[in-house]
Design an enzyme around this catalytic site. Structure first.
Site, PDB file in Angstrom:
ATOM      1  N   GLU A 104      39.290  31.607  39.341  1.00  0.00           N
ATOM      2  CA  GLU A 104      37.922  31.887  38.915  1.00  0.00           C
ATOM      3  C   GLU A 104      36.970  31.833  40.114  1.00  0.00           C
ATOM      4  O   GLU A 104      36.035  32.630  40.223  1.00  0.00           O
ATOM      5  CB  GLU A 104      37.502  30.848  37.867  1.00  0.00           C
ATOM      6  CG  GLU A 104      36.589  31.365  36.800  1.00  0.00           C
ATOM      7  CD  GLU A 104      36.473  30.375  35.629  1.00  0.00           C
ATOM      8  OE1 GLU A 104      36.757  30.778  34.498  1.00  0.00           O
ATOM      9  OE2 GLU A 104      36.119  29.200  35.862  1.00  0.00           O
TER      10      GLU A 104
ATOM     11  N   GLU B 213      37.454  34.880  42.116  1.00  0.00           N
ATOM     12  CA  GLU B 213      36.821  35.991  41.402  1.00  0.00           C
ATOM     13  C   GLU B 213      35.307  35.982  41.628  1.00  0.00           C
ATOM     14  O   GLU B 213      34.690  37.024  41.881  1.00  0.00           O
ATOM     15  CB  GLU B 213      37.136  35.890  39.905  1.00  0.00           C
ATOM     16  CG  GLU B 213      36.578  37.059  39.093  1.00  0.00           C
ATOM     17  CD  GLU B 213      36.822  36.910  37.591  1.00  0.00           C
ATOM     18  OE1 GLU B 213      37.587  35.999  37.181  1.00  0.00           O
ATOM     19  OE2 GLU B 213      36.239  37.702  36.831  1.00  0.00           O
TER      20      GLU B 213
ATOM     21  N   CYS C  49      37.205  29.406  30.073  1.00  0.00           N
ATOM     22  CA  CYS C  49      38.289  28.502  29.685  1.00  0.00           C
ATOM     23  C   CYS C  49      38.116  27.934  28.291  1.00  0.00           C
ATOM     24  O   CYS C  49      38.995  27.263  27.778  1.00  0.00           O
ATOM     25  CB  CYS C  49      38.486  27.402  30.709  1.00  0.00           C
ATOM     26  SG  CYS C  49      37.016  26.957  31.567  1.00  0.00           S
TER      27      CYS C  49
ATOM     28  N   SER D 280      34.590  35.716  33.218  1.00  0.00           N
ATOM     29  CA  SER D 280      35.691  35.699  34.179  1.00  0.00           C
ATOM     30  C   SER D 280      36.947  36.182  33.469  1.00  0.00           C
ATOM     31  O   SER D 280      37.190  35.847  32.308  1.00  0.00           O
ATOM     32  CB  SER D 280      35.903  34.278  34.687  1.00  0.00           C
ATOM     33  OG  SER D 280      37.184  34.170  35.259  1.00  0.00           O
TER      34      SER D 280
ATOM     35  N   LYS E 139      42.096  26.445  20.458  1.00  0.00           N
ATOM     36  CA  LYS E 139      43.287  26.717  21.262  1.00  0.00           C
ATOM     37  C   LYS E 139      44.428  27.233  20.385  1.00  0.00           C
ATOM     38  O   LYS E 139      45.318  27.925  20.858  1.00  0.00           O
ATOM     39  CB  LYS E 139      43.726  25.437  21.983  1.00  0.00           C
ATOM     40  CG  LYS E 139      42.756  25.000  23.061  1.00  0.00           C
ATOM     41  CD  LYS E 139      42.930  25.814  24.316  1.00  0.00           C
ATOM     42  CE  LYS E 139      41.865  25.487  25.357  1.00  0.00           C
ATOM     43  NZ  LYS E 139      41.842  26.481  26.431  1.00  0.00           N
TER      44      LYS E 139
ATOM     45  N   GLU F 221      43.676  30.763  20.164  1.00  0.00           N
ATOM     46  CA  GLU F 221      43.854  31.402  21.469  1.00  0.00           C
ATOM     47  C   GLU F 221      45.329  31.715  21.735  1.00  0.00           C
ATOM     48  O   GLU F 221      45.679  32.806  22.184  1.00  0.00           O
ATOM     49  CB  GLU F 221      43.306  30.496  22.572  1.00  0.00           C
ATOM     50  CG  GLU F 221      43.345  31.152  23.947  1.00  0.00           C
ATOM     51  CD  GLU F 221      42.919  30.207  25.066  1.00  0.00           C
ATOM     52  OE1 GLU F 221      43.132  28.985  24.934  1.00  0.00           O
ATOM     53  OE2 GLU F 221      42.389  30.699  26.073  1.00  0.00           O
TER      54      GLU F 221
ATOM     55  N   GLU G 186      47.388  39.421  22.962  1.00  0.00           N
ATOM     56  CA  GLU G 186      47.536  39.769  24.383  1.00  0.00           C
ATOM     57  C   GLU G 186      48.126  38.624  25.203  1.00  0.00           C
ATOM     58  O   GLU G 186      48.420  38.797  26.389  1.00  0.00           O
ATOM     59  CB  GLU G 186      46.182  40.200  24.961  1.00  0.00           C
ATOM     60  CG  GLU G 186      45.094  39.137  25.018  1.00  0.00           C
ATOM     61  CD  GLU G 186      44.224  39.065  23.757  1.00  0.00           C
ATOM     62  OE1 GLU G 186      44.727  39.473  22.670  1.00  0.00           O
ATOM     63  OE2 GLU G 186      43.080  38.591  23.851  1.00  0.00           O
TER      64      GLU G 186
ATOM     65  N   CYS H 189      34.941  19.729  26.257  1.00  0.00           N
ATOM     66  CA  CYS H 189      36.218  19.542  25.541  1.00  0.00           C
ATOM     67  C   CYS H 189      36.367  18.146  24.966  1.00  0.00           C
ATOM     68  O   CYS H 189      37.026  17.944  23.950  1.00  0.00           O
ATOM     69  CB  CYS H 189      37.384  19.801  26.467  1.00  0.00           C
ATOM     70  SG  CYS H 189      37.301  21.420  27.219  1.00  0.00           S
TER      71      CYS H 189
END
Ligand SMILES: Cc1cc2nc3c(=O)[nH]c(=O)nc-3n(C[C@H](O)[C@H](O)[C@H](O)COP(=O)(O)O)c2cc1C
Ligand code: SF4
Ligand code: SF4
Ligand code: SF4
Ligand code: SF4
Ligand code: FES
Lengths: 403, 625
Positions: free
Chosen positions: B308, B311, B335, B355, B394, B397, B402, B552
């Site tokens: 990241e 990037e 994230c 990102s 999560k 996710e 993908e 989190c």
């Protein structure tokens, strides 16, 4: 217009008498705000929506509150079972109400007013919009009204969506804001934190209609009518077992007996005063007075004659509350269901007095624990009908004592 | 920073802020209230409930929650206020004038008992078959009030089917008591608003838009509603049965990665005070349960920073040096899967700002079934990859279609801290008293920078430590590497650091003021997005957003209850632990360097890294057909 809606006015002493549209506004604009409040105070006008809060006090609080915006709302939700007097007023004396709003806007310092119109009254909307346009043309609405520099005021109509609870002023405000129509926590009160957080006065149609007359005739003169604690005249919506149902304008203080005689009611067993959330008066108490100090009411009078079964009447009311509770607070949402279940148990003769007594205590709790007036008054018919008609309702039972 | 009005929560739900003198010490800044026999002075506008708590008077509550706006729905907190006709809900009553309050009169106690009985009468649920058994506010209240029979009956006929459509959140409305904490959570804290009260009277219940399954509405899977539900009506979709089965299956190699936040909170499930980290005890428990390997998600957190951060620098270079106008800045972190779904639904036109780096969980998933499988000589199809996370999003996710860069489902199961605690209990262990053990290699080393990912601001702090050093060749100029400007629980934090005396490679950054923003809870994310939309953030470079309040550590899979005090304690534990770690910067993690050398020699943001460690997003929008 709906042809099948009959607006019968049987008796009127003031509200439906001749009133020149705009005259109340013109007179008010010549007076100072304090003078208007003074006249209102002298008139001892109390809210006609049911709660009976002194109108002058409410307006004074809003006038004194600080806020960039202020609002006046005409409560035309008229959802209480058995009332239709606001409908009749709106159709027959619209300018009285609209002028009352303008005077209110001027007094409290509001620049905008809303009419919250009951969903079922949508057929009146165009008529009322036409009235508003007429007022705009005459500069009774708009900027610098009647030449009063700096007094800008307009009114818009907003339709309700059919929930009884949206007649409760804070639920009405939520609904106006586009939220689910549910009563708010109070404090804060609308006079400080109302529509969009701004100081707001919510007034019943009939309350507003009284204002121009008070302005024109003077507060003291108005207060000559009625009783000392309940001044002025009141519209009663009479329905049920009688010869002449309809709207009656009568001075406060009339007894139920006198009223029944006027409307041609015979063999009357009970009178429900104040709609579903009101109380049921048995024959033995027909000498009670309709007045804030005795039997207060927003004007709904339902007459039941000897052929009616009171348990049936009660069940009907309880079904209404089970459905119309907004469902946000526990005592009202579930409590009304329990009371209805109790009624059904009695109906099927499958009850114990112990349980009925528990339910009566629950009713007492609901009166003090519910969040708004709906839940606080919904046990009224349960408590009053079971108490006053116990001989009729309870079959012989040996397993307990009815307290 | 400018403030735009972004909240959709009803005004009536907001705490009443009466107009009182600004200085509390002036006359009128405080009011006197008498509660039972005790007289006290409280700040103007304090609720009766708060005043009672200040003076150690217990009031039962159900719909009130410290994190949320005012409800006043359940009416359990009723008290008697002198001069008032009805009892008053203490949670919703601001004290603005001297009051006399009684908290346990006969009427008050009777009303509370009645209300409790009413709630139970329509609560369809058996405690012993309920996820909340033993940690249920409704159960506790019933016990407290001495409910011994059902005065108004007890319904046991199901009224609502259980909604299991979501990968993350299960809704069992039979157990719902209509406290509406979930409704307020979803709008007050998250600005999602996918739960609402529906229907009137007896029909009132909580539902989604058009009563659609939760998987088909704009729910971002954050699980914040679960954390605040006082009953077992909302809970996470628990994969532990499948995991137990995989563990017993001799053909399966079951590995688990553990995120930083559960370590700092799981002790709460075992009766410990909030704020005690059990990292190494947890490793032992996991091994004893039968997992083959336990890896540290901090490792891929470090990897995330490398990717990241690179990037970000690349974007800035393209924008500044190459004048490429298609490059989107500020860059947002990616994230937090709750945040990712939020932006996909509510601001899909800004997805290019996100990102492309995968979250640490998903990076790890890919690496385990590629690099690790290769190194250990295991067929990736036999690997079952579990992720211990503080998070319910999560779970969603890892089920994104993908997420299969390894050729398999990269992460098989997302497991919450609560579910892990349950597995440990089922295995008969008391976590706090277990011996300590380390993470397994080759990913045994995670830096402190990876650890602080758990707290809001942590990703930003970790990124700054690395980016600043890459660009200037020097450590960030803060004592003990603590970047206080991004720490703490303020909803939106903004700060900047000037890059001076940069190394030649980055000479175009000389003198640049690197501007960054940190926000947590998607209600705050919305504030940031609206500023971005209004063109206010044109000069900001990097924005960290975590979907959950506190980051989190306040995730939707963390132990219940939650409130700011608990979240602060967890944050403290994480920051304290990080200072004990030998490596505190992602780029100094030797295992990370080794990993790149062996597996992606072209380094961060290279072609291979893009294939494995980066992802793409879906423009979902608010209207789902
Ligand atoms: C459940 C409920 C329904 C109500 N419905 C109405 C209504 O339909 N019209 C009305 O004027 N007031 C209604 N009220 C009273 C209003 O809350 C409020 O007191 C009134 O509009 C104030 O106006 P007033 O002071 O002129 O009476 C209702 C109150 C409750 C609790
Ligand atoms: S008393 Fe009934 S109508 Fe009033 S807020 Fe409570 S549930 Fe709603
Ligand atoms: S929600 Fe609570 S009270 Fe209800 S069944 Fe579960 S544990 Fe029992
Ligand atoms: S998981 Fe988050 S977004 Fe979904 S309903 Fe719960 S609070 Fe709302
Ligand atoms: S689902 Fe839980 S939080 Fe939401 S209203 Fe029901 S009981 Fe309350
Ligand atoms: S806790 Fe106060 S009304 Fe529910």
């Amino acid at each position: 217009m709906h042809n099948d809606i009959v607006n019968t006015i049987h008796e009127s002493s003031l509200l439906f008498s001749n009133y020149e549209a705009g005259s109340g506004i013109k007179k008010a604009l010549e007076m100072g705000r304090d003078d208007i409040l003074f006249e209102l105070k002298a008139s001892k006008l109390k809210g006609r929506g049911g709660a009976g809060f002194p109108t002058s006090t409410k307006w004074m609080l809003v006038a004194a509150a600080t806020g960039a915006d202020k609002f006046i709302i005409c409560n035309a939700d008229e959802g209480e079972p058995g009332t239709f007097k606001d409908r009749v007023l709106l159709m027959n004396a619209p300018f009285l109400i609209l002028d009352g709003m303008v005077v209110g806007g001027y007094t409290v310092g509001a620049a905008h007013g809303y009419i919250y119109l009951r969903g079922e009254y949508v057929y009146m909307r165009q008529f009322l919009e036409d009235c508003l346009n007429e007022m705009r043309e005459k500069n009774l609405l708009g900027n610098n009204i009647c030449g009063k520099e700096g007094f800008n005021f307009d009114i818009s109509i907003v339709m309700g969506a059919g929930a009884y609870v949206c007649g409760e002023e804070t639920a009405l405000i939520e609904s106006l804001e586009g939220q689910r129509g549910e009563p708010r926590n109070r404090p804060p009160y609308p006079v400080n934190t109302g529509l969009c957080g701004a100081p707001t006065t919510v007034n019943n149609v009939e309350t507003l209609a009284a204002v121009p007359h008070i302005i024109l005739m003077g507060g003291e003169k108005y207060a000559e009518r009625g009783t000392s604690a309940s001044s002025g005249s009141k519209l009663f919506s009479i329905s049920g077992d009688c010869e002449k149902p309809g709207v009656y304008e009568l001075n406060w203080g009339i007894t139920i007996n006198e009223l029944l005689a006027k409307v041609g009611a015979y063999n009357t067993k009970a009178v429900q005063v104040g709609g579903a959330s009101g109380i049921c008066i048995p024959k033995s108490k027909f000498d009670r007075k309709l007045a804030y100090e005795d039997v207060a009411t927003g004007g709904s009078i339902m007459i039941f004659n000897e052929s009616r079964k009171m348990l049936h009447v009660l069940k009907n009311f309880m079904e209404f509350f089970v459905e119309e509770s907004c469902g946000q607070c526990t005592p009202c949402r579930i409590g009304n269901q329990k009371l209805l279940e109790g009624v059904e148990m009695i109906e099927k003769n499958q009850y114990t007095f112990a349980h009925i007594n528990n339910l009566k205590e629950l009713g007492e709790t609901m009166k003090v624990a519910s969040k708004c007036g709906l839940g606080q008054s919904s046990p009224n018919p349960f408590l009053s009908i079971l108490e006053d008609f116990k001989e009729e309702i309870f079959h012989a039972k040996s397993d307990g004592v009815y307290k | 920073m400018k403030h735009l009005k972004t909240s959709r929560a009803p005004i009536s739900q907001k705490a009443y802020v009466p107009s009182a003198p600004e200085n509390v010490d002036t006359i009128g800044g405080t009011v006197t209230v008498q509660i039972n026999s005790k007289t006290m002075t409280v700040p103007f506008g304090t609720t009766i409930l708060e005043a009672c708590r200040m003076s150690d008077i217990y009031i039962p509550t159900l719909c009130a929650h410290e994190d949320l706006g005012i409800g006043g729905h359940c009416r359990l907190c009723l008290v008697d206020v002198e001069g008032m006709r009805t009892l008053q809900a203490s949670c919703a009553f601001p004290i603005t004038a001297p009051l006399k309050v009684k908290t346990s009169t006969i009427a008050v106690r009777k009303a509370r008992k009645h209300i409790m009985e009413l709630l139970l009468s329509e609560h369809v649920g058996e405690c012993y078959a309920c996820v909340k058994n033993g940690n249920c506010e409704l159960q506790d209240l019933a016990k407290e009030m001495g409910v011994d029979s059902y005065m108004f009956g007890h319904d046991n006929v199901s009224k609502y089917p259980v909604d299991r459509s979501s990968y993350s959140v299960i809704r069992d409305m039979d157990k719902c008591v209509n406290c509406r904490r979930c409704v307020r959570t979803c709008i007050d804290l998250q600005e999602v608003g996918c739960l609402e009260a529906i229907g009137r009277g007896a029909e009132t219940h909580i539902d989604t838009f058009m009563a659609k399954p939760l998987a088909e509405v704009v729910c971002i899977n954050c699980g914040q509603c679960i954390n605040r539900c006082p009953t077992g009506a909302l809970y996470a979709n628990d994969p532990s049965d499948e995991i137990w089965r995989a563990i017993e299956d001799p053909t399966k190699h079951v590995v688990i990665q553990t995120a930083p936040s559960p370590r700092a909170a799981i002790g709460e499930e075992f009766g410990l005070e909030p704020g005690i980290s059990l990292t190494k005890e947890l490793n032992t428990a996991i091994k004893r349960i039968g997992f083959d390997k336990v890896f540290d998600t901090n490792f891929t957190a470090d990897l995330t920073i490398m990717e990241e951060g690179t990037e970000l620098l690349t974007r800035i270079k393209k924008a500044v040096v190459d004048g490429d106008e298609s490059v989107k800045l500020p860059q947002f972190t990616s994230c937090s899967p709750g945040w990712v779904k939020y932006i996909e639904h509510f601001y899909p036109e800004y997805l290019d700002h996100l990102s492309s780096a995968k979250s640490p969980q998903q990076m790890f998933g890919t690496i385990i079934k590629t690099f690790y499988a290769e190194q250990a000589g295991i067929d990736p199809k036999d690997i079952v990859s579990v992720a211990l996370m503080p998070c319910s999003a999560k779970k969603f996710e890892c089920n994104r279609p993908e997420m299969d860069a390894s050729g398999y489902k990269d992460v098989d199961y997302g497991l919450t801290a609560r579910e892990m605690a349950m597995m440990i209990k089922e295995a008969g262990m008391k976590l706090p008293s277990l011996p300590k053990s380390d993470f397994d290699n080759p990913f045994g080393l995670g830096s402190g920078a990876g650890l602080i990912f758990g707290a809001t601001g942590g990703v930003m702090e970790a990124a700054l430590r690395t980016v600043y050093e890459l660009v200037t060749g020097r450590e960030v100029p803060f004592e003990k590497l603590r970047i206080e400007a991004v720490r703490g629980f303020e909803g939106v934090k903004q700060s900047s650091v000037v890059l001076e005396n940069v190394v030649p490679d980055w000479s175009f950054l000389e003198g640049v003021e690197l501007k960054f923003i940190v926000a947590h809870g998607t209600a705050n994310a919305k504030k940031v997005m609206e500023l971005l939309k209004a063109g206010e953030l044109y000069d900001v470079h990097f924005i960290e957003i975590m979907a959950c309040p506190g980051g989190c550590l306040g995730g939707g899979g963390q132990p219940v209850p939650t409130n700011e005090k608990i979240r602060k304690a967890r944050a403290k534990a994480i920051y304290a632990e990080e200072e004990t770690l030998p490596v505190r910067k992602s780029h100094e993690n030797s295992h990370v360097a080794e990993f790149y050398a062996k597996f992606i020699p072209e380094g961060p943001c290279s072609h291979k890294s893009h294939e494995l460690l980066h992802t793409h997003y879906t423009k979902r929008g608010k209207f789902i057909l």
